[in-house]
Design an enzyme around this catalytic site. Structure first.
Site, PDB file in Angstrom:
ATOM      1  N   GLU A  97      -2.184  29.022  49.582  1.00 10.18           N
ATOM      2  CA  GLU A  97      -3.162  29.071  51.020  1.00 10.18           C
ATOM      3  C   GLU A  97      -2.844  27.854  51.778  1.00 10.18           C
ATOM      4  O   GLU A  97      -3.723  26.897  51.603  1.00 10.18           O
ATOM      5  CB  GLU A  97      -4.543  29.608  50.873  1.00 10.18           C
ATOM      6  CG  GLU A  97      -4.753  30.563  51.855  1.00 10.18           C
ATOM      7  CD  GLU A  97      -5.695  31.080  52.186  1.00 10.18           C
ATOM      8  OE1 GLU A  97      -7.391  31.269  53.334  1.00 10.18           O
ATOM      9  OE2 GLU A  97      -6.586  30.600  50.705  1.00 10.18           O
ATOM     10  N   MET A 132     -10.263  27.779  45.438  1.00 14.08           N
ATOM     11  CA  MET A 132      -9.065  28.820  46.035  1.00 14.08           C
ATOM     12  C   MET A 132      -9.300  30.070  45.450  1.00 14.08           C
ATOM     13  O   MET A 132      -9.334  29.233  44.123  1.00 14.08           O
ATOM     14  CB  MET A 132      -7.549  27.727  45.812  1.00 14.08           C
ATOM     15  CG  MET A 132      -6.825  29.533  46.245  1.00 14.08           C
ATOM     16  SD  MET A 132      -6.892  29.024  48.019  1.00 14.08           S
ATOM     17  CE  MET A 132      -6.097  31.041  47.936  1.00 14.08           C
ATOM     18  N   GLU A 133      -9.313  31.250  45.732  1.00 17.69           N
ATOM     19  CA  GLU A 133      -9.710  32.477  45.114  1.00 17.69           C
ATOM     20  C   GLU A 133      -8.431  32.895  44.770  1.00 17.69           C
ATOM     21  O   GLU A 133      -8.910  34.684  44.315  1.00 17.69           O
ATOM     22  CB  GLU A 133     -10.337  33.220  46.025  1.00 17.69           C
ATOM     23  CG  GLU A 133      -9.414  34.081  47.020  1.00 17.69           C
ATOM     24  CD  GLU A 133      -9.232  32.934  48.793  1.00 17.69           C
ATOM     25  OE1 GLU A 133      -9.192  33.688  49.148  1.00 17.69           O
ATOM     26  OE2 GLU A 133      -9.863  31.576  48.728  1.00 17.69           O
ATOM     27  N   GLU A 149     -16.211  32.296  45.521  1.00 14.00           N
ATOM     28  CA  GLU A 149     -14.540  31.833  44.954  1.00 14.00           C
ATOM     29  C   GLU A 149     -14.160  33.685  44.623  1.00 14.00           C
ATOM     30  O   GLU A 149     -13.707  34.000  44.481  1.00 14.00           O
ATOM     31  CB  GLU A 149     -14.000  31.331  44.607  1.00 14.00           C
ATOM     32  CG  GLU A 149     -14.084  30.477  45.485  1.00 14.00           C
ATOM     33  CD  GLU A 149     -13.401  29.726  46.573  1.00 14.00           C
ATOM     34  OE1 GLU A 149     -12.943  30.714  46.863  1.00 14.00           O
ATOM     35  OE2 GLU A 149     -13.307  28.964  47.893  1.00 14.00           O
ATOM     36  N   HIS A 208     -14.261  36.588  47.219  1.00 11.53           N
ATOM     37  CA  HIS A 208     -12.929  36.962  47.177  1.00 11.53           C
ATOM     38  C   HIS A 208     -12.766  37.864  46.897  1.00 11.53           C
ATOM     39  O   HIS A 208     -11.557  38.606  47.316  1.00 11.53           O
ATOM     40  CB  HIS A 208     -12.446  35.911  46.932  1.00 11.53           C
ATOM     41  CG  HIS A 208     -12.774  34.685  48.701  1.00 11.53           C
ATOM     42  ND1 HIS A 208     -12.436  35.404  49.882  1.00 11.53           N
ATOM     43  CD2 HIS A 208     -12.744  33.643  49.198  1.00 11.53           C
ATOM     44  CE1 HIS A 208     -12.290  34.853  50.441  1.00 11.53           C
ATOM     45  NE2 HIS A 208     -12.866  33.645  50.131  1.00 11.53           N
ATOM     46  N   GLU A 226     -12.607  35.694  54.828  1.00 14.30           N
ATOM     47  CA  GLU A 226     -13.708  34.159  55.295  1.00 14.30           C
ATOM     48  C   GLU A 226     -15.195  34.165  55.860  1.00 14.30           C
ATOM     49  O   GLU A 226     -15.612  34.257  54.567  1.00 14.30           O
ATOM     50  CB  GLU A 226     -12.909  33.464  55.901  1.00 14.30           C
ATOM     51  CG  GLU A 226     -11.639  32.519  54.998  1.00 14.30           C
ATOM     52  CD  GLU A 226     -12.506  32.490  53.848  1.00 14.30           C
ATOM     53  OE1 GLU A 226     -13.203  32.664  53.011  1.00 14.30           O
ATOM     54  OE2 GLU A 226     -11.044  31.692  52.671  1.00 14.30           O
TER      55      GLU A 226
END
Length: 864
Positions: free
Chosen positions: A124, A265-266, A300, A303, A322
């Site tokens: 991402e 990061m998810e 996370e 998400h 987000e």
């Protein structure tokens, strides 16, 4: 200077990709300097029959390209620095490419790179295009299967989804096969390969499925992942109860990585975390670290539904995932840590980061209309203000209607890449309310200013409230329209008794008047309770009204806010040359009374002791800021408090000490927070008794929270106590990278005049790693952002130092370099002589050859 002129990407130009990538098969042959990636894409044309197939790709060595097994000749495709283009294709086909990449040389930390001898990814927003050729955009969803082949020295081969096969290969190599059954965009792809320890557990979902949980960490670090694992299980259960969301795979994994541009990061089923936000034990992590780990693990995980199962149609919709997910993690933390304390911390962060952003050249709407590099829009506006919008939506609709809207959103858009309009439409449908005006919150930049005045008619027992709103022009938006602003208001008597419970007034015009009847006596207004909207509020309240709120408001957020406002006004008056010594004494006395209130939690008292920060005071200054004057004025109030409340502060410092076993609970953390806040305040009056106490605090500390709580006051005092403590800390923790980050950070925030020389010297320290974002943020970013009195040295040396760092880092990590620009971009906010020097450094950066798009965009905006 760059010779090309990068063109912005605009929301208005969005067009769907003309092909669907139904399945993606990836085969990785891992090698540090020569990894081969074969991608087999099952493609079906869905749009314009004449449109060429254009795939993103950067820094790739193309080895072959075929369609349905037939190699393409050189005249059947074209390759440039950013794309692979195939002009003519069938309507349905399999495209196979093979590329070679160099993870070891990848210091930008995007795509596939090496960290500590391990392979890991960060895709991402646009990192996947550095791994293979692909339509690297969030609206192209595909089902992925991944085969990883590697040497036996990399025992764990991980990717998204469920592990379906693994085994040995010739030559001491092995493989693993992963299948993710859920379609996802390329930015959610993840791969990790390396020698790691693993901590395991399981979670039984609300439907009775057992999910395996695994956290992978550096060898020897497993014990430091137990709190993260506990946080994950609590987050999974909370999401089921609060939002009805159940996890969908058989396995959930997290990996800790030292070199990482983001916090975490998810990626679907395989979250990758900056190790600073995953690893913790009492000896090496502070209470703030435990809190952040709890919040980020939850963020996370949340998400999985707000970002993964439902993703963004395009990057302009970034706030869709987000903002909503920050709201969810803040709500979780409020339940775990206490609603009032958490709300105060969230608002402090919002004002420090997002209000500053709104007040400068980088102001942008929560949903921007254009960008040059999407990496630059991972901002406080997208995240924190995006969360505040969701919070206001819940306030306006009520909890029940809000939950119904969320349920409809999850049901209707599961498996889709969608938009903010579609999100808001769900709440319009379930509530029956017209939310068309509310959408302006997403489109309009800037922090609204709300003015509230009141008029009390004693004879009629009527209170009239006059409310006005305005939003100052921001770049590209000179004219603003009124926003729907929920203003929560309660009334107190002059003696502090409640006269009227909280009522939400919706200010949806430029101005409005509200009449409240039956108000039996002259009231004290408690306005914007709970910080019901992200605005700057001005009222006609007298200082005496502030003291009533400070001592008695049942809304504890506004009680804290009253204290902050009183302190702010005193500091600003002294900085402007008009000190109110009587007012400072009165404030210290009122603060002392608040600190002995047996009904108040220690965590809340610690927040009362924390004065407005110097960056916050800069934002609140009506005149161009003088950072040194603000620092000295704030210090003067600290000294006043330390002297006036010395006995009380020493008593509380002793009472809050614990000899028992460390607990990361909110209650225990609150006691430590109050003790350390007392130590910090006592350092403002460093006579022998206080100095001896602070040295004893540091030397007797048995956990990192108390150690840092003792070290920073000694650094502030300076002299021999500082040098001795810093040396001892380094000798003890030199082998612990995360703890050493704290050592660098504490020195960057040293308020003494010699700090710039110290910071420059530290960039030459053997332990300083400029390629590691954590270390860079700890020293360089912390100095520029959190030490304004010294960063803004009249000579401009601080500005030159930061500009040099930006140019150095931009050569290998443009994303991290760009995040260092913001302190210079605020040049308009300061005295003209300082502003001119800041602008001069921005101009020097702007003309530097081969500047990245990331830095160029932010510098250009800052100069405009």
């Amino acid at each position: 200077m760059r010779t090309d002129t990068p063109q912005p990407i605009r929301l208005a130009d969005y067009r769907p990709f003309p092909f669907a990538i139904e399945t993606t098969r990836l085969v990785f042959d891992l090698s540090p300097s020569a990894t081969r990636v074969r991608a087999e894409l099952a493609i079906r044309r869905t749009g314009d029959g004449d449109a060429p197939l254009v795939l993103n790709g950067e820094r790739l060595k193309l080895l072959s390209v075929t369609i349905d097994g037939q190699a393409l000749s050189a005249n059947q495709y074209a390759v440039d620095a950013e794309h692979l283009t195939v002009p003519e294709t069938p309507d349905q086909f399999v495209l196979t490419t093979e590329v070679e990449i160099d993870p070891l040389a990848n210091k930008a930390l995007t795509g596939l790179y090496m960290s500590g001898g391990r392979f890991c990814t960060q895709c991402e927003a646009e990192g996947f295009r550095t791994i293979t050729y692909f339509p690297d955009r969030p609206d192209v969803l595909s089902r992925y299967s991944v085969r990883i082949e590697a040497d036996g020295g990399l025992p764990h081969l991980l990717s998204n989804g469920n592990l379906v096969d693994q085994g040995s290969l010739d030559g001491a190599r092995h493989f693993a096969e992963w299948v993710d059954p859920f379609p996802k965009p390329s930015y959610l792809f993840a791969l990790v390969a390396g020698d790691l320890d693993v901590v395991t557990d399981s979670f039984v979902t609300m439907s009775g499925r057992e999910v395996a949980l695994k956290i992978f960490v550096d060898p020897g670090q497993a014990s430091r992942a137990t709190y993260a694992l506990d946080s994950l299980k609590r987050a999974m259960k909370w999401d089921e109860e609060a939002f009805g969301r159940e996890y969908d795979l058989d396995l959930f994994m997290i990996v800790a990585v030292r070199d990482f541009n983001f916090g975490a990061m998810e990626n679907k089923g395989l979250n990758i975390f900056n190790s600073s936000l995953l690893l913790a034990d009492p000896e090496t992590a502070t209470d703030a670290d435990f809190e952040r780990i709890e919040a980020v693990v939850a963020h996370e995980y949340f998400h999985n539904w707000t970002g993964n199962r439902i993703t963004c149609r395009d990057w302009f919709q970034l706030c869709l995932k987000e903002g909503f997910t920050v709201f969810r993690d803040q709500s979780f933390s409020a339940d775990m840590r206490g609603a009032v304390v958490q709300r105060i911390k969230d608002v402090r962060a919002l004002r420090a980061r997002q209000f500053a952003e709104d007040a400068g050249p980088l102001a942008h709407p929560v949903r921007p209309s254009s960008y040059l590099k999407i990496d630059n829009f991972y901002t406080a506006t997208i995240y924190e203000k995006g969360s505040e919008i969701i919070r206001m939506l819940k306030t306006i609709l009520g909890a029940e209607a809000f939950r119904k809207g969320c349920d409809l959103y999850f049901e209707r858009h599961d498996g889709e890449a969608t938009t903010v309009e579609a999100f808001i439409a769900c709440f319009t449908e379930t509530s029956g309310q017209d939310l068309s005006d509310f959408f302006a919150w997403y489109e309009q930049a800037g922090t609204p200013a709300v003015t509230l005045t009141s008029d009390y008619d004693a004879q009629a027992s009527v209170l009239t409230l006059n409310l006005r709103q305005s939003t100052a022009p921001t770049p590209g938006q000179p004219t603003k329209r009124p926003l729907p602003i929920p203003v929560a208001i309660g009334l107190l008597s002059q003696g502090g008794e409640s006269l009227r419970d909280t009522e939400v007034v919706l200010l949806d015009k430029d101005a409005m008047t509200v009449r409240w009847e039956g108000v039996a006596q002259p009231p004290v207004l408690s306005a914007l309770r709970g910080f019901s909207a992200p605005v700057n509020l001005t009222t006609d309240a007298r200082p005496s009204d502030r003291y009533v709120l400070f001592s008695a408001d049942p809304d504890l957020f506004n009680r804290w806010e009253a204290g902050q406002t009183l302190a702010r006004d005193l500091i600003l008056a002294r900085a402007a040359g008009a000190p109110d010594e009587v007012g400072e004494e009165r404030y210290a006395e009122a603060l002392g009374q608040a600190l002995v209130d047996e009904a108040a939690e220690p965590a809340f008292k610690a927040l009362l002791l924390s004065l407005p920060s110097e960056p916050d005071l800069t934002l609140l200054s009506e005149e161009p800021a003088d950072p040194l004057a603000l620092h000295e004025a704030r210090d003067a109030l600290r000294i006043r408090i330390a002297i006036h409340l010395g006995d009380l502060l020493r008593r509380l410092h002793g009472e809050m000490q614990s000899s028992g076993e460390f607990s990361p609970s909110a209650e225990a953390a609150g006691r430590r927070a109050l003790r350390n806040a007392c130590a910090d305040m006592l350092s403002a009056d460093p006579h022998d008794e206080n100095l001896t106490r602070l040295v004893g605090h540091y030397e007797a500390s048995r956990n990192m929270t108390d150690m840092i709580g003792g070290l920073y006051p000694l650094v502030c005092i300076g002299g021999e106590a500082r040098e001795k403590a810093l040396s001892a800390f380094y000798d003890t923790w030199a082998a612990e990278p995360l703890v050493l980050d704290k050592w660098f950070s504490i020195q960057s925030r040293d308020p003494n005049p010699d700090v710039l020389d110290r910071v420059v010297a530290l960039t030459r320290h053997p332990a300083f790693e400029p390629t590691n974002p954590n270390r860079l943020r700890a020293l360089v970013s912390a100095f520029a952002s959190f030490n304004p009195a010294r960063f803004h040295d009249p000579s401009g040396a601080g500005y030159r130092f930061l500009a040099d760092q930006i140019l150095t880092v931009d050569k290998f990590n443009p994303m991290t370099a760009a995040r260092l620009v913001e302190p210079l971009g605020a040049w308009r906010r300061y005295k003209s002589d300082l502003g001119a020097l800041m602008r001069q450094e921005l101009e020097r950066i702007a003309v530097h050859p081969d500047l990245s798009k990331n830095v160029l965009e932010l510098v250009t905006k800052s100069l405009t």
